[in-house]
Design an enzyme around this catalytic site. Structure first.
Site, PDB file in Angstrom:
ATOM      1  N   ARG A   1       0.831  -1.209   0.000  1.00 22.33           N
ATOM      2  CA  ARG A   1       0.000   0.000   0.000  1.00 22.33           C
ATOM      3  C   ARG A   1       0.863   1.256   0.000  1.00 22.33           C
ATOM      4  O   ARG A   1       0.547   2.242  -0.665  1.00 22.33           O
ATOM      5  CB  ARG A   1      -0.938  -0.009   1.212  1.00 22.33           C
TER       6      ARG A   1
ATOM      7  N   TRP B   1       6.720  16.180 -27.875  1.00 23.60           N
ATOM      8  CA  TRP B   1       7.563  17.026 -28.712  1.00 23.60           C
ATOM      9  C   TRP B   1       6.793  18.243 -29.221  1.00 23.60           C
ATOM     10  O   TRP B   1       7.344  19.346 -29.302  1.00 23.60           O
ATOM     11  CB  TRP B   1       8.144  16.217 -29.866  1.00 23.60           C
TER      12      TRP B   1
ATOM     13  N   VAL C   1      23.735  13.646 -33.852  1.00 26.17           N
ATOM     14  CA  VAL C   1      22.354  13.737 -34.336  1.00 26.17           C
ATOM     15  C   VAL C   1      21.422  13.939 -33.139  1.00 26.17           C
ATOM     16  O   VAL C   1      21.299  13.068 -32.285  1.00 26.17           O
ATOM     17  CB  VAL C   1      21.969  12.459 -35.102  1.00 26.17           C
ATOM     18  N   GLY C   2      20.783  15.117 -33.085  1.00 25.52           N
ATOM     19  CA  GLY C   2      19.967  15.432 -31.913  1.00 25.52           C
ATOM     20  C   GLY C   2      20.841  15.625 -30.691  1.00 25.52           C
ATOM     21  O   GLY C   2      20.503  15.182 -29.594  1.00 25.52           O
TER      22      GLY C   2
ATOM     23  N   GLY D   1      21.535  17.976 -28.658  1.00 23.03           N
ATOM     24  CA  GLY D   1      21.194  18.848 -27.545  1.00 23.03           C
ATOM     25  C   GLY D   1      22.114  20.041 -27.441  1.00 23.03           C
ATOM     26  O   GLY D   1      22.475  20.672 -28.435  1.00 23.03           O
TER      27      GLY D   1
ATOM     28  N   SER E   1      15.895  19.039 -37.879  1.00 24.33           N
ATOM     29  CA  SER E   1      15.338  17.809 -37.331  1.00 24.33           C
ATOM     30  C   SER E   1      16.099  16.600 -37.848  1.00 24.33           C
ATOM     31  O   SER E   1      16.555  16.583 -39.004  1.00 24.33           O
ATOM     32  CB  SER E   1      13.865  17.687 -37.726  1.00 24.33           C
ATOM     33  N   PHE E   2      16.202  15.563 -37.021  1.00 22.92           N
ATOM     34  CA  PHE E   2      16.836  14.330 -37.505  1.00 22.92           C
ATOM     35  C   PHE E   2      15.906  13.497 -38.376  1.00 22.92           C
ATOM     36  O   PHE E   2      16.273  12.431 -38.847  1.00 22.92           O
ATOM     37  CB  PHE E   2      17.404  13.479 -36.361  1.00 22.92           C
TER      38      PHE E   2
ATOM     39  N   HIS F   1      15.534   5.600 -28.009  1.00 26.10           N
ATOM     40  CA  HIS F   1      14.576   5.097 -27.010  1.00 26.10           C
ATOM     41  C   HIS F   1      13.398   6.045 -26.794  1.00 26.10           C
ATOM     42  O   HIS F   1      12.415   5.667 -26.154  1.00 26.10           O
ATOM     43  CB  HIS F   1      15.286   4.783 -25.686  1.00 26.10           C
ATOM     44  N   ASP F   2      13.493   7.256 -27.343  1.00 23.49           N
ATOM     45  CA  ASP F   2      12.378   8.207 -27.249  1.00 23.49           C
ATOM     46  C   ASP F   2      11.301   7.964 -28.304  1.00 23.49           C
ATOM     47  O   ASP F   2      10.293   8.687 -28.304  1.00 23.49           O
ATOM     48  CB  ASP F   2      12.894   9.644 -27.435  1.00 23.49           C
TER      49      ASP F   2
END
Length: 335
Positions: free
Chosen positions: A11, A133, A176-177, A179, A227-228, A246-247
């Site tokens: 619980r 996104w 790639v991507g 960030g 964008s990729f 994984h996104d």
């Protein structure tokens, strides 16, 4: 452990009051506000423009948890609760707990986990009316906090990522991507003969330029806002995907890999860095990928299957950190 104790334990694990109380407390800034000088409920209620009676219920539960302590006149943050303060050194926890950040907002999609289990699709659009996104694209604050989250999440592991693989093999890497560019900047700083090209959406791409300047690798870097899912800079000998696949579900992951393959030098490599199910992935994170994005942490055999239609052959898997592996794909001859 007896049956009653087992049931009580279950619980407690299932209860939503405590995780939500912590999130609301951090969002209101209570740990910082009460750290040095305590405050009464009435004083806090006026400052925060919240209901005094309800605020006291929240503070009482936080006291039960040991986050705050109650004196004769007010509440104060405990040494334990100070771990939730902004300057506690745990930037990621603070970002993820705030309900007004991308990560904190996304975790609320777990309320609709049953939808994701039934359909295999993300719960985020069900809760917010559009996918994660699209939400970032429409809300600059969410995008900014998402970029912060990504930076905090991987920052401590960057030295292991740099040291755990021979990046000097590549004269030109396309991130790639990528960030804000923290990973690529660290790789380039360690390998003076390697050049880098980062692709990401604006304004994240603009932030990457600042990162490269801070690491003194401006002359060896390029940044392309984009964008990729669109054509990538061509001719590099390595295309790096850090926490990207994984996104996404398989259909979108195929589109990303297709762009890498069409752009790569014939002798080029596609390098995937992310958790691998059964090797460096936690079950809780797997559910988060599903609920938020409709993605998942894939197993090695799933990565092989994902690459195969694109002529990608999995050559090696390297354990970089406790959380991430590097999967090295080469282009099959005669693709």
């Amino acid at each position: 452990m007896g049956n009653d104790e087992n049931r009580n334990s279950i619980r407690r694990m299932a209860g939503l009051a405590t995780p939500m109380a912590l999130r609301v407390a951090v969002t209101l800034g209570l740990p910082d506000r009460l750290l040095d000088n305590g405050a009464s409920v009435d004083e806090l209620a006026v400052e925060l423009n919240v209901a005094a009676v309800a605020l006291e219920l929240l503070l009482d539960h936080l006291a039960t948890l040991g986050i705050v302590e109650r004196t004769s006149t007010d509440y104060r943050t405990t040494e334990y609760g100070a771990n939730l303060c902004v300057d506690s050194g745990d930037d990621l926890t603070n970002v993820l707990l705030r309900l007004d950040t991308a990560g904190g907002r996304a975790e609320l999609a777990f309320v609709d986990l049953a939808h994701s289990i039934a359909t295999g699709q993300a719960a985020y659009p069900r809760r917010y009316g559009r996918d994660f996104w699209a939400d970032l694209a429409e809300n600059p604050h969410l995008r900014k906090t998402f970029d912060q989250q990504m930076t905090y999440r991987i920052r401590a592991q960057i030295p292991q990522i740099v040291d755990g693989f021979d990046w000097s093999r590549f004269s030109r890497i396309v991130d790639v991507g990528g960030g804000r560019g923290d990973v690529l900047a660290a790789i380039l700083a360690a390998h003076p003969r390697t050049h880098g090209h980062l692709v990401d959406l604006d304004p994240t791409a603009t932030e990457a330029r600042r990162t490269f300047s801070a690491h003194d690798v401006d002359e060896r870097t390029q940044v392309t806002p984009g964008s990729f899912f669109d054509p990538l800079p061509a001719g590099a000998d390595a295309y790096l995907l850090v926490d990207i696949l994984h996104d996404w579900d398989d259909d979108h992951a195929h589109r990303i890999l297709s762009r890498c393959v069409e752009a790569a030098h014939p002798a080029g490599r596609v390098l995937v860095v992310e958790p691998v199910a059964g090797r460096r992935a936690q079950s809780e994170i797997n559910l988060a990928m599903l609920v938020m994005f409709g993605g998942r942490e894939r197993r090695i055999d799933e990565f092989r299957a994902l690459g195969s239609p694109h002529g990608l052959v999995l050559d090696a898997v390297t354990d970089l950190t406790d959380e991430r592996c590097l999967l090295e794909f080469r282009l099959a001859a005669g693709r």
